[in-house]
Each structure stands twice: as C-alpha cells, then as structure tokens.
Motif scaffolding. Sequence first.
Motif, short mmCIF file in Angstrom:
data_model
loop_
_atom_site.label_atom_id
_atom_site.label_comp_id
_atom_site.label_asym_id
_atom_site.label_seq_id
_atom_site.Cartn_x
_atom_site.Cartn_y
_atom_site.Cartn_z
N SER A 114 0.87 -1.17 0.00
CA SER A 114 0.00 0.00 0.00
C SER A 114 0.91 1.23 0.00
N LEU A 115 0.86 1.98 -1.08
CA LEU A 115 1.78 3.12 -1.24
C LEU A 115 0.99 4.38 -1.51
N ARG A 116 1.48 5.49 -0.96
CA ARG A 116 0.87 6.78 -1.28
C ARG A 116 1.71 7.41 -2.40
N LEU A 117 1.14 7.42 -3.60
CA LEU A 117 1.86 7.94 -4.77
C LEU A 117 1.26 9.28 -5.17
N THR A 118 1.88 9.93 -6.15
CA THR A 118 1.35 11.21 -6.62
C THR A 118 1.11 11.14 -8.13
N GLU A 119 0.71 12.28 -8.66
CA GLU A 119 0.46 12.35 -10.11
C GLU A 119 1.70 11.99 -10.91
N ARG A 120 2.89 12.20 -10.31
CA ARG A 120 4.12 11.86 -11.03
C ARG A 120 4.17 10.37 -11.34
N GLU A 121 3.72 9.57 -10.40
CA GLU A 121 3.77 8.11 -10.60
C GLU A 121 2.49 7.57 -11.24
N LEU A 122 1.39 8.32 -11.07
CA LEU A 122 0.10 7.84 -11.59
C LEU A 122 -0.62 8.97 -12.34
N PRO A 123 -0.10 9.36 -13.51
CA PRO A 123 -0.79 10.40 -14.28
C PRO A 123 -2.10 9.85 -14.87
N ILE A 124 -2.97 10.78 -15.24
CA ILE A 124 -4.24 10.36 -15.86
C ILE A 124 -3.95 9.86 -17.28
N GLU A 125 -4.52 8.71 -17.59
CA GLU A 125 -4.38 8.18 -18.96
C GLU A 125 -5.35 8.97 -19.84
N TRP A 126 -4.83 9.64 -20.84
CA TRP A 126 -5.66 10.54 -21.63
C TRP A 126 -5.46 10.27 -23.12
N ASP A 127 -6.55 10.10 -23.81
CA ASP A 127 -6.48 9.88 -25.25
C ASP A 127 -7.47 10.84 -25.90
N PHE A 128 -6.92 11.88 -26.54
CA PHE A 128 -7.78 12.90 -27.15
C PHE A 128 -8.78 12.29 -28.12
N ASP A 129 -8.31 11.34 -28.94
CA ASP A 129 -9.18 10.78 -29.99
C ASP A 129 -10.34 9.99 -29.40
N ALA A 130 -10.08 9.31 -28.26
CA ALA A 130 -11.11 8.42 -27.71
C ALA A 130 -11.90 9.05 -26.58
N ALA A 131 -11.57 10.32 -26.23
CA ALA A 131 -12.16 10.93 -25.03
C ALA A 131 -13.69 10.94 -25.08
N GLU A 132 -14.24 11.23 -26.25
CA GLU A 132 -15.71 11.30 -26.34
C GLU A 132 -16.33 9.92 -26.34
N GLU A 133 -15.62 8.96 -26.93
CA GLU A 133 -16.19 7.62 -27.08
C GLU A 133 -16.08 6.78 -25.81
N ASP A 134 -15.15 7.16 -24.92
CA ASP A 134 -14.93 6.36 -23.71
C ASP A 134 -15.01 7.28 -22.49
N THR A 135 -16.07 7.13 -21.69
CA THR A 135 -16.24 8.02 -20.54
C THR A 135 -15.57 7.47 -19.28
N GLY A 136 -14.91 6.33 -19.39
CA GLY A 136 -14.19 5.77 -18.24
C GLY A 136 -12.95 6.61 -17.94
N LEU A 137 -12.42 6.44 -16.74
CA LEU A 137 -11.23 7.20 -16.34
C LEU A 137 -10.21 6.22 -15.74
N ALA A 138 -8.97 6.37 -16.14
CA ALA A 138 -7.94 5.47 -15.62
C ALA A 138 -6.65 6.24 -15.39
#
Lengths: 351, 229
Positions: B35-59
């Motif tokens: 169990s680790l406390r990480l930050t955005e540096r280690e866990l950035p948001i996965e972002w895909d401009f092309d698929a953003a509208e087609e996929d409303t999930g967040l990872a």
Amino acid sequence: MDKSEAQARADRISAFNLELQALEREQVLSLPPDLHAAVKVHHETLLRRFAADYDIDVSREQKQLSWGMRLASLFGALALSAAVFFFFYRFWGPLATPVQVGLLLAGPLLATVGMEYAARRERSLYFASLIGLVAVACFVLNLFVLGQIFNITPSQHAFLAWAAFALLLAYGYGLRLLLVAGLTSLMAWLSATTGTWSGCYWLSFGERPENFILAGFAVSVLGLREQPAYPGFAGIYRVYGLLVVFVAILILANWGSISYLPLSDTATESLYQTSGFVLSGLAIWLGIRRHWPGVVNLGSTFGVLYLYTKLYDWWWEWMPKYLFFLLLGLVAILVLLVMRRLRGLGGEARS
Amino acid sequence: MKRAGLLGALALVVLVNAAVLGGVAWNRLGPLDASLRLTERELPIEWDFDAAEEDTGLALELNVNDWRVSHWLGEAKLRELGFRTEEYGWTKKQPLQKVYLVLEFDGPAWLAAVKEWTPDPAASRLMAVDAGQDARVLRQRYADPNRYLILAAEVGMEFVHSPKDDRPTAEGFIKLLNPRVHVPLQHRAALEAAVGDKAWLPRMKAPRYEVVLNVGARHEPWIGEVKPR
C-alpha cells in the motif's frame, strides 16, 4: 428428417423436373399424363410440407435470397456487436461499479434469452444467428471490461470461456456462424497455451506462427469424423483448421526468423516451403478421396500461393517484369492442364 | 439439445462471472501485499484525445521509471530469468518472459538516479529495481509494503552493439502487463476536483493529487484513496 435432408430432397425434385423437361424436349421420354400429374401432385405436396416444417428454399429465387439473408445476418451481427461495445464505453463512466458489473452480466444473459425467443419465432434462424453473435460479443465485452474495472492481469483462459459459450449456442441451435466464432476462440486459446510451453508469456503467442499450427491441426482432426446431427459442422472444422495451418506455414515459409526451430532462417524457410507443398498435395489427395470439395479447393489454392511466392523469391529481382508475368501465366496454364488431366482420369475411373 | 445449449450457455456466463469476481474478492479481501501513497508523477491520468468522447471511463497509468534498469537487468539476471544470453548473432528473437517486477518508491534507487542526472520535476520516483519468477521470494527480499510494489510484468532481451565491446551485449527491457489502474466512480470527484478541466495536461511541475494504491494477494492493484494536494 432434418432441415438439410429436406433441402437436399427439394433440390433433387427441382433437378428431376428440369431434366424431365429436357428429356421431353429432346423426345427421349414422355410420361403418360396421369403419371406426370401424380408425380407433380406428390412433389408439390412434399415441397409444401418441407416449406411449412423446415422453412427451406423451394425455388432458385428463394435460394438466392437466402444467401443475401445470410450475408445481411452476418454484417448485421458484426455491426450490432460493435454498437454494443461503443454504447457501453460511451456511458459507463458515470456508473457505480456494482451497476457496471450488473450491466455487463445482464448483457450476454439477455442476448441469449433473446436468441431463444427469436429461434422460437423463426425456423430459418437468421435472426437467432444474428442475436447469438451479439450474445458472444456481449460476453467478450463482459470479461474484457471486468478485467479493466478490477485491474485483472490478462489471461488466455478468457478465450476458452468465450469458445465454450459460442460452441454451446452453436450446437444447441445448429448455427454455423457461432461455430466459426467458437472455433476462432478455441484456436486462440490453444495457440496461446502452446506458446506458454516455450516459457513465454501468453500475450506473445502471435509472434510465433508455429503456435497456430498445432491448434489448426487439432481442430481439423476433429472434422475427420462426420457429425450427422449437425450438417456442415464437420466441414467447417476441417476447412477452418487447415486454413489456419496453411496461413501459418505461408508466413513461416517467408519469415524463418520467427520460427521456434533451431535452424538458420534460410533452412527454416526451405523446410516450411517444402512442408507447404507436401501438405497442399496431401489435402488435395485426401479431399478427393473422402469427397470433401472444401479441402480440395483449400489445398489447391494454397498450393498455387506457395508456388507463386516461391517464384517471386526466385525471379522478381533479376527478371524483366513482362517475362516474370509471362512465366506466371504459363505456370497457371500448366496447372490447368495437369488438373484437367486429373479430372479426365477421375471421369474414366467412374465410367 | 437446444434446451441444454441454452441452459449451458446461461450457466456458463454466471459461473465465469462468479469465478472472476471470486478472484477479485480474494485479491482485495485478504491482507494487503503493498500500500503506497503515490502522486500524479507516478500515476498520471491516462488521456487519449481521440477516444475521449467515445470512452467516458477514467484510468490512471503506472509510470515506471526504468532509468537504472541496465544496472541490474544485465546478462546474469537475464540468464536467471530464462534468456539465452550467449546466442548473440542468432537472428531468432527470444520471446518475452512473464516475471514479477519490484518497483521501489522514492528509495535508494531514486536517490542514486538523482545523482546521475537532473530529473524532470514530473519524473516518476517509482523505480524498477528487481525482477523474478517467484513473487513470495521477492516480497521476502523487499519486505517494506509501503515502499515496494510487486506487479506482473514482461521482460524482453535484445542485443546491443557497442563500439567499446568486441561482441554485442544482451540488454533487458521491462513492460508492466497491466499498467492501467481504473478509477471507480467513488474516487472520480476527488480526482476531477484536483485537475479541474486540465486533466489532459501531461507534465505538471507540481503534482495535483495523491493516490493510495493498494495491491492484493494476486498482485493486482486498486485505488484506495484519492486526495487533491
């Protein structure tokens, strides 16, 4: 009697009527009017009964329309499956995890029940086949998205679950389209599992075409025995399994570096080129002997493909292009002459 | 047969789902492996401009720093993991091997890396430090569950020609099998509050959020908490 036997009888009746008309025109045979009428009434009664009981094609026009309906069913199923995928991904974000899991589970269950409903309403099973393929797509989506939601390490055993589901529906309803879907998943699972025997992780199984050879052979061997209760199924096993084997050999015959064999690239390619020719010949021989036209056509097609890729390797670089294509044409004529000779020998043997 | 096919197919769907969810429960309900406390540096948001509208999930995406991999993933380690390092000159590529990868957060490997090069302020401090076939042996060796993650990964090998050496040397590379970490609905609000409408900005100078990442018995991660910074 099942649907395929009824269709075969209807085809024989149609051929008999055409031949009888030709014989009457050529004044070779003329049935007495009362006998002619009795045969006609008998055939019409049979065809009406077959059409009512099995929903078969009783005319050439109906047969042509049936092909169109089969194609529409396939394309419709593919399009609806894509729609299910995109619909889920478009709206799943704002849903809580239990709702997502519930929807994913409900998808294949509802589609399967819908398939049963369609099968009860329509005996030709075009709609059942379409909904069945959508049910398989829903089950694929189900396991794939569960993996995403819970960050599950990917496993090749998902292919086995999809194969079992598609095969259960294919055998339950006698649907060939679902059989193809089931065999595709089954061969993917077999190939991935074969790949792990070499120590590699299953996701790399596509990098070694030999993984597919064993799976293809296993499926084609299952088709050696006819399945009388499921018309056409054994033929799909044979042709689909061998197709996978032939494609894998074609790739290895040109890219030896991706083989498992501890040989140089050139030796590996030569070995697979030879194996390809031998296997094509064996497929043609076995197909003719066992009256399997699909296997004969597949063997002939790949025999010619192997030959042409080899000729390309030998001659394309150093030969003028007109000469290269001239030689290809001459080879095709030679193949035609050989096959015509074989066809003639077959006819003589029968007479 | 029709009835058997129908019932069999329905039962199969239910059973397979039960098995998958049972595996998830086994992973999450037992004692935590890490169990680790990480930050955005280690866990950035996965972002895909092309698929953003087609996929409303967040990872989120586990950002593994492989800067010092060559320090430990040399020929000896590759041989230990099943590669044939003596086969240089042989054209056939050796397949990737499944392993467990040890990721160290903000530890000695990161401090050593900082001495070697001036890191980007957004660089991940999650360093790959070891790999092996047996996760339990690795956990004994790297016992601190708040510093070391052990996750499934693939290791590959390639031969690299160097002007200094007479012969090509074998070098390894790593790839997590499942670098995506799904963000469930209960954590979306905190994450969206932290990043506002700039979720797509890839390299922030200061991390905007912290994430508690838990790993269970099957070495599969999930998000325990998200907190804006």
